[in-house]
Design a protein around this motif. Structure first.
Motif, PDB file in Angstrom:
ATOM      1  N   UNK A 131       0.830  -1.209   0.000  1.00  4.09           N
ATOM      2  CA  UNK A 131       0.000   0.000   0.000  1.00  4.09           C
ATOM      3  C   UNK A 131       0.865   1.259   0.000  1.00  4.09           C
ATOM      4  N   UNK A 132       1.970   1.208   0.696  1.00 12.60           N
ATOM      5  CA  UNK A 132       2.879   2.352   0.714  1.00 12.60           C
ATOM      6  C   UNK A 132       3.461   2.597  -0.674  1.00 12.60           C
ATOM      7  N   UNK A 133       3.793   1.522  -1.361  1.00 15.25           N
ATOM      8  CA  UNK A 133       4.320   1.645  -2.725  1.00 15.25           C
ATOM      9  C   UNK A 133       3.316   2.306  -3.664  1.00 15.25           C
ATOM     10  N   UNK A 134       2.044   2.052  -3.435  1.00 16.35           N
ATOM     11  CA  UNK A 134       1.005   2.589  -4.319  1.00 16.35           C
ATOM     12  C   UNK A 134       0.774   4.089  -4.128  1.00 16.35           C
ATOM     13  N   UNK A 135       1.276   4.654  -3.041  1.00 16.82           N
ATOM     14  CA  UNK A 135       1.025   6.060  -2.754  1.00 16.82           C
ATOM     15  C   UNK A 135       1.541   6.969  -3.858  1.00 16.82           C
ATOM     16  N   UNK A 136       2.592   6.546  -4.553  1.00 18.13           N
ATOM     17  CA  UNK A 136       3.194   7.380  -5.586  1.00 18.13           C
ATOM     18  C   UNK A 136       2.497   7.249  -6.939  1.00 18.13           C
ATOM     19  N   UNK A 137       1.519   6.363  -7.052  1.00 18.59           N
ATOM     20  CA  UNK A 137       0.875   6.101  -8.335  1.00 18.59           C
ATOM     21  C   UNK A 137      -0.466   6.807  -8.425  1.00 18.59           C
ATOM     22  N   UNK A 138      -0.852   7.131  -9.648  1.00 15.99           N
ATOM     23  CA  UNK A 138      -2.168   7.740  -9.853  1.00 15.99           C
ATOM     24  C   UNK A 138      -3.241   6.681  -9.653  1.00 15.99           C
ATOM     25  N   UNK A 139      -4.404   7.069  -9.174  1.00 14.49           N
ATOM     26  CA  UNK A 139      -5.506   6.103  -9.048  1.00 14.49           C
ATOM     27  C   UNK A 139      -5.998   5.646 -10.412  1.00 14.49           C
ATOM     28  N   UNK A 140      -6.476   4.426 -10.488  1.00 13.05           N
ATOM     29  CA  UNK A 140      -7.031   3.909 -11.732  1.00 13.05           C
ATOM     30  C   UNK A 140      -8.549   4.035 -11.700  1.00 13.05           C
TER      31      UNK A 140
END
Length: 318
Positions: free
Chosen positions: A22-31
């Motif tokens: 989940x921490x890794x996903x913080x830098x990604x745009x939502x889909x």
């Protein structure tokens, strides 16, 4: 005993893998994900919780009045949430699939409809989301005493897969492992024993899958089998059996013989080993979060994170 491997420097502490994901996903745009017929409180809550974590931009597809009632039951507001009105669950499934086909959605998420309603629309010839690849489900399990994620497939879609279908099931799981950052996953093809036995068909198929990997029909992973569960995940058990393999004892992916074996294995790990689980359906034109009625909000959030990671890797090459 499941193994603990201190040498896994990049792994999260045992039982904490999902937090690192989940921490890794913080830098990604939502889909943009279509939440199909989320007409109960937990479906609405899961979708909005994943939105609040920045994982998804949900598009709710279903009867507007039922969606509002479900949100009210969860004490949540749908203000600002895009809604595609559909009169019933079958129409919601068809509309969700069509929005993916038109490029308006990047993924789908099951709400409170039956699995066969959603998957029927997904695999329908001509109007669905079929590809040349067989559709299959991958569980991702965060097991407290196994110091890396453990993928189990297929425990939800294919009841008694053929050898050709198992090839696709393996490749789907490998692709998800790559999206999780596992560069060269170790895939164990499970059976009851670790030797080829003509009386046990799954051992013969396991050996065939290994040769398919040798010939490039399965790519991106080290594949070995047949392996029993113990010597797939325990180096001590593999050593005791005299198995020489870079997969045995250290598996990232467990390819099960059939749905019954996989479903029992995954649920045993959840209910007896305190594993957390999430999952994704792959092989279609878009990933599908196929939640169970028993899944809570946390499983739905992490499953959305899997969809986000997979989408970014496939669509954008991240």
């Amino acid at each position: 005993m499941l193994f603990r491997r201190d040498a896994l420097a990049s792994a999260a502490p045992c039982g904490m893998y999902f937090e690192s994901l989940l921490e890794r996903c913080r830098a990604m745009r939502p889909i943009r994900i279509g939440v199909v017929h989320p007409c109960d409180a937990v479906s609405i809550e899961g979708a909005l919780a994943a939105r609040d974590r920045g994982l998804i931009t949900p598009v709710l597809v279903g009867p507007r009045a039922k969606l509002a009632a479900a949100a009210a039951a969860a004490n949540l507001s749908l203000e600002g949430v895009e809604i595609v009105d559909a009169p019933h669950s079958h129409a919601a499934a068809d509309n969700g699939v069509e929005l993916v086909r038109r490029g308006e959605l990047e993924a789908l998420m099951k709400g409170s409809l039956h699995t066969d309603e959603l998957m029927g629309a997904v695999v329908r010839e001509g109007t669905g989301l079929r590809t040349e690849r067989r559709v299959s489900h991958v569980f991702v399990l965060d097991v407290p005493n196994y110091c890396k994620p453990l993928l189990v497939t297929d425990a939800a879609i294919n009841i008694a897969p053929t050898l050709a279908e198992k090839r696709d099931i393996a490749q789907n799981a490998i692709d998800l492992a790559h999206a999780l950052g596992i560069e060269r996953p170790k895939l164990a093809v499970l059976s009851a024993v670790e030797t080829v036995d003509a009386k046990i068909p799954s051992t013969i198929e396991a050996a065939a899958l290994c040769k398919m990997a040798d010939r490039g029909q399965i790519t991106g992973a080290d594949v070995d089998g047949p392996l029993a569960f113990d010597n797939a995940i325990s180096p001590e058990a593999a050593k005791a059996k005299g198995i020489v393999s870079n997969v045995a004892g250290y598996a990232d992916i467990l390819l099960v013989p059939d749905l019954e074996a996989g479903n029992i294995l995954a649920k045993q790990l959840v209910y007896l080993a305190d594993a957390e689980d999430a999952g994704l359906v792959l092989g279609a034109r878009a990933p599908i979060v196929l939640t169970s009625r028993a899944d809570g909000v946390r499983a739905r959030i992490v499953s959305c994170a899997l969809a986000q990671l997979f989408t970014h890797r496939v669509v954008e090459g991240v």
